[in-house]
Design an enzyme around this catalytic site. Structure first.
Site, PDB file in Angstrom:
ATOM      1  N   ASP A   3      67.380  13.693 -91.803  1.00  0.00           N
ATOM      2  CA  ASP A   3      67.788  15.101 -91.836  1.00  0.00           C
ATOM      3  C   ASP A   3      67.986  15.504 -93.294  1.00  0.00           C
ATOM      4  OD1 ASP A   3      68.892  17.638 -91.367  1.00  0.00           O
ATOM      5  OD2 ASP A   3      70.917  16.806 -91.181  1.00  0.00           O
ATOM      6  N   ASN A  10      69.960  20.828 -98.072  1.00  0.00           N
ATOM      7  CA  ASN A  10      69.852  21.252 -99.468  1.00  0.00           C
ATOM      8  C   ASN A  10      70.679  20.383-100.409  1.00  0.00           C
ATOM      9  OD1 ASN A  10      68.170  23.793 -99.525  1.00  0.00           O
ATOM     10  ND2 ASN A  10      69.635  24.316 -97.920  1.00  0.00           N
ATOM     11  N   THR A  11      71.802  19.858 -99.917  1.00  0.00           N
ATOM     12  CA  THR A  11      72.707  19.066-100.748  1.00  0.00           C
ATOM     13  C   THR A  11      72.593  17.578-100.463  1.00  0.00           C
ATOM     14  OG1 THR A  11      74.253  20.927-100.776  1.00  0.00           O
ATOM     15  CG2 THR A  11      75.100  18.790-101.485  1.00  0.00           C
ATOM     16  N   TYR A  20      64.098  34.368 -80.935  1.00  0.00           N
ATOM     17  CA  TYR A  20      64.351  34.900 -82.271  1.00  0.00           C
ATOM     18  C   TYR A  20      63.199  35.843 -82.579  1.00  0.00           C
ATOM     19  CZ  TYR A  20      67.016  33.959 -86.645  1.00  0.00           C
ATOM     20  OH  TYR A  20      67.866  34.017 -87.730  1.00  0.00           O
ATOM     21  N   GLY A  65      65.638  27.667 -89.278  1.00  0.00           N
ATOM     22  CA  GLY A  65      65.640  26.364 -89.922  1.00  0.00           C
ATOM     23  C   GLY A  65      65.525  25.239 -88.913  1.00  0.00           C
ATOM     24  N   ALA A  66      64.774  24.210 -89.286  1.00  0.00           N
ATOM     25  CA  ALA A  66      64.571  23.076 -88.379  1.00  0.00           C
ATOM     26  C   ALA A  66      65.890  22.453 -87.956  1.00  0.00           C
ATOM     27  CB  ALA A  66      63.682  22.033 -89.054  1.00  0.00           C
ATOM     28  N   ASP A  67      66.843  22.354 -88.894  1.00  0.00           N
ATOM     29  CA  ASP A  67      68.123  21.728 -88.573  1.00  0.00           C
ATOM     30  C   ASP A  67      68.880  22.511 -87.512  1.00  0.00           C
ATOM     31  OD1 ASP A  67      68.336  23.817 -90.446  1.00  0.00           O
ATOM     32  OD2 ASP A  67      70.162  23.001 -91.332  1.00  0.00           O
ATOM     33  N   THR A  76      75.336  23.090 -96.605  1.00  0.00           N
ATOM     34  CA  THR A  76      75.275  23.917 -97.809  1.00  0.00           C
ATOM     35  C   THR A  76      75.560  25.369 -97.443  1.00  0.00           C
ATOM     36  OG1 THR A  76      73.636  22.407 -98.738  1.00  0.00           O
ATOM     37  CG2 THR A  76      73.843  24.563 -99.777  1.00  0.00           C
TER      38      THR A  76
END
Length: 256
Positions: free
Chosen positions: A6, A9-10, A100, A107-109, A132
């Site tokens: 996974d 960004n951070t 949507y 986002g995939a997550d 993030t």
């Protein structure tokens, strides 16, 4: 064995599954400067440190919100594990209708979390992910992804205070002894902790009112436990929600 990755960004969270069982997991810094070889060596060292044979990995699944890393992760997977990774994205079967305006924007997550939470509860759910960005995602009792909210993350807010207010220091995101702080550090911590708790409870209440059906509120992410301990809205913290979602989606695309 399945290696689930996974990429946030951070931080990047890795987990290795044997069947449905999570054998181990790790959290490392996300870096676009790291080469495919550096990622491969790092992952193999993590495996070796825990006594896991990397040669037993037969599949790799990746959720990433950092597109520049895709090529390196693909090369890493093919060179060090001899498998082509599956990336969560358009064309991948999730088993969840995405209601949507433009499903490709999600986002995939967020989709992985929604799938994981619904698979566990089979009811209306709200997923709060403290990454993030802090995200809120709603799933209907029928298992449909409905949408959600995206807010600045806790660390972004802390860094913004430090960067833009010259007299304010960097502080740890920790519960202060009182809501009414008696020094600068405690005052900032009170604002951050209870500000985020208030935001979470407020947004969850508004989303539940708009949805019109009861929901289970599930939190995940590195700072979820602290916020959940003060929140009236969060019912459960699931540290491995995203990794489990990756396992579930991989299975739906590779059913034997």
């Amino acid at each position: 064995m399945l290696l689930a990755i996974d990429v946030g960004n951070t931080n990047t969270v890795l987990g290795v599954f044997e069947g449905r069982r999570l054998l181990d997991h790790w959290r490392v810094e996300t870096s676009t400067r790291r080469t495919s070889d550096e990622y491969g060596i790092l992952v193999r060292q993590l495996f070796t440190h825990r006594g896991i044979d990397p040669m037993k990995v037969t599949a790799v699944v990746v959720s990433s919100v950092v597109p520049p890393l895709q090529s390196n992760l693909e090369k890493m997977s093919e060179r060090y594990f001899r498998v082509r990774p599956m990336f969560i994205g358009p064309g991948v079967k999730t088993g969840m209708p995405i209601l949507y305006d433009n499903p490709r924007e999600v986002g995939a997550d967020r989709i992985v979390n929604a799938v994981s939470a619904y698979e566990r509860h089979h009811a209306g759910v709200l997923v709060v992910d403290f990454g993030t960005a802090t995200t809120f995602d709603a799933v209907s009792p029928k298992g449909e992804y409905l949408g959600g909210c995206i807010c600045p993350g806790i660390n972004i807010s802390m860094e913004a205070l430090f960067q833009n207010a010259s007299k304010l220091p960097r502080v740890e995101f920790a519960r202060p002894p009182h809501v009414i702080g008696r020094n600068t550090v405690h005052s900032m911590q009170a604002g951050l902790v209870y500000g985020y708790v208030g935001m979470v409870d407020g947004i969850c209440a508004r989303m539940q009112a708009e949805l019109g059906f009861p929901v289970k509120v599930v939190a995940t992410g590195g700072l979820a436990s602290l916020v959940a301990s003060e929140s009236k809205a969060i019912h459960q913290v699931d540290e491995f929600l995203t990794l489990e979602g990756l396992r579930i989606i991989y299975g739906r695309n590779h059913a034997s």
